[in-house]
Design an enzyme around this catalytic site. Structure first.
Site, mmCIF file in Angstrom:
data_model
loop_
_atom_site.group_PDB
_atom_site.id
_atom_site.type_symbol
_atom_site.label_atom_id
_atom_site.label_comp_id
_atom_site.label_asym_id
_atom_site.label_seq_id
_atom_site.Cartn_x
_atom_site.Cartn_y
_atom_site.Cartn_z
ATOM 1 N N GLU A 60 0.838 -1.199 0.000
ATOM 2 C CA GLU A 60 0.000 0.000 0.000
ATOM 3 C C GLU A 60 0.872 1.249 0.000
ATOM 4 O O GLU A 60 1.951 1.268 0.594
ATOM 5 C CB GLU A 60 -0.895 -0.019 1.242
ATOM 6 C CG GLU A 60 -1.825 1.178 1.346
ATOM 7 C CD GLU A 60 -2.620 1.195 2.640
ATOM 8 O OE1 GLU A 60 -3.726 1.752 2.648
ATOM 9 O OE2 GLU A 60 -2.124 0.663 3.662
ATOM 10 N N LYS B 18 -9.841 0.811 -1.615
ATOM 11 C CA LYS B 18 -9.870 0.496 -0.193
ATOM 12 C C LYS B 18 -11.261 0.798 0.369
ATOM 13 O O LYS B 18 -11.782 1.895 0.202
ATOM 14 C CB LYS B 18 -8.805 1.310 0.534
ATOM 15 C CG LYS B 18 -8.560 0.889 1.968
ATOM 16 C CD LYS B 18 -7.363 1.655 2.548
ATOM 17 C CE LYS B 18 -7.012 1.181 3.952
ATOM 18 N NZ LYS B 18 -5.827 1.909 4.487
ATOM 19 N N CYS C 168 -4.733 -3.376 3.742
ATOM 20 C CA CYS C 168 -4.340 -2.974 5.097
ATOM 21 C C CYS C 168 -5.526 -3.010 6.073
ATOM 22 O O CYS C 168 -5.935 -4.074 6.504
ATOM 23 C CB CYS C 168 -3.688 -1.591 5.036
ATOM 24 S SG CYS C 168 -2.647 -1.206 6.481
#
Length: 288
Positions: free
Chosen positions: A45, A122, A156
């Protein structure tokens, strides 16, 4: 299903002096992965935020605009690298404009040698991303077919939400790619332990990549990273008891090479000591 050799990176944040140096460093890592026989390489990321280190410090909105201006170059570079090297590339995440002109997304791009590109914005933004960054959250989960089976990308913080990984698994994903950026031990172990939990709960593989190292000059967006990349499995037969298929050296700038065998995953689902993916009882999980 085939075996899949994956190269997952602990990408080092080091001082660079030009954009050309950045792209050359990425090319070297892709070349290394391909020469080691990997069919896929995974980058972390916010990897392209490393480019911010060649410019004076910026506010977050300025940084988003700067990175977005490099989106065409980013896509062109990784498409070419994937096709020339014959390797699938999860090119970390990149900040680019969303549907609305004034909005930006933190988006992962997975490039295939045949020219196909799968993306995933995301879904869960951290408090910092919600408050300091001008980012908008993704609103869809992409579970996509590959020659090795179905996959999904959870970036993440996304891996910390069991519902999202379960949704991917219920749609057939047997491997989750988790590009991450954590700048502390606390953040890293939240992501690491959740990667392992998602592997156990859903009886799947989870691949983790992250940023490591530090820049000599502070950048408010990305300045240091903490990670031990790896590939994780259920903690059950035929896998190792700790559920770690392979892991790197903490905070080393390196690539972890590992082969995942889907036949072992099938064996785990059919003959494991426990079967959490099949034994769940969703009728009891409704919120009152």
């Amino acid at each position: 299903m085939k075996k899949l050799k994956i190269a997952t990176t602990q990408y080092g944040l080091t001082d660079i002096h030009s954009e050309e140096q950045f792209w050359a460093g990425i090319s070297t890592k892709i070349k290394e992965a391909a020469e080691e026989g990997s069919a896929m390489v995974v980058f972390p990321e916010y990897m392209t935020a490393h480019l911010l280190s060649v410019e004076p410090s910026m506010l977050h909105e300025e940084a988003c605009d700067y990175l977005d201006q490099r989106t065409e170059q980013y896509i062109r570079f990784f498409k070419q690298q994937s096709q020339e090297r014959g390797i699938a590339i999860l090119a970390g995440t990149h900040i680019c404009r969303g549907v609305e002109e004034e909005e930006y997304e933190n988006k992962a791009f997975l490039f295939f040698p045949d020219g196909r590109v799968e993306t995933q914005s995301k879904v869960h933004l951290t408090p910092e991303e919600q408050i300091r960054w001008p980012l908008v959250a993704g609103d869809a989960l992409n579970v996509f077919d590959t020659e090795w089976g179905k996959m999904a990308i959870l970036t993440c913080y996304d891996i910390e939400f069991p519902e999202l990984a379960r949704a991917a698994a219920l749609r057939g994903a047997q491997l989750i790619l988790c590009p991450s950026y954590t700048d502390s031990k606390h953040g890293y172990y939240r992501v690491r332990h959740c990667c392992q939990a998602r592997a156990i709960e859903n009886q799947i593989f989870v691949v983790l990549s992250g940023l490591v190292g530090a820049l000599s000059e502070d950048r408010p967006q990305v300045d240091q990273g903490y990670c031990q990349a790896g590939v994780f499995t259920p903690c059950d037969i035929p896998f190792e008891a700790d559920g770690v298929l392979q892991a790197g050296e903490v905070n080393a700038n390196m690539t972890v090479f590992v082969e995942v065998d889907y036949h072992q995953l099938r064996e785990n689902r059919e003959r494991g000591a426990v079967a959490p993916f099949y034994d769940r009882r969703p009728e009891f999980y409704e919120l009152g």
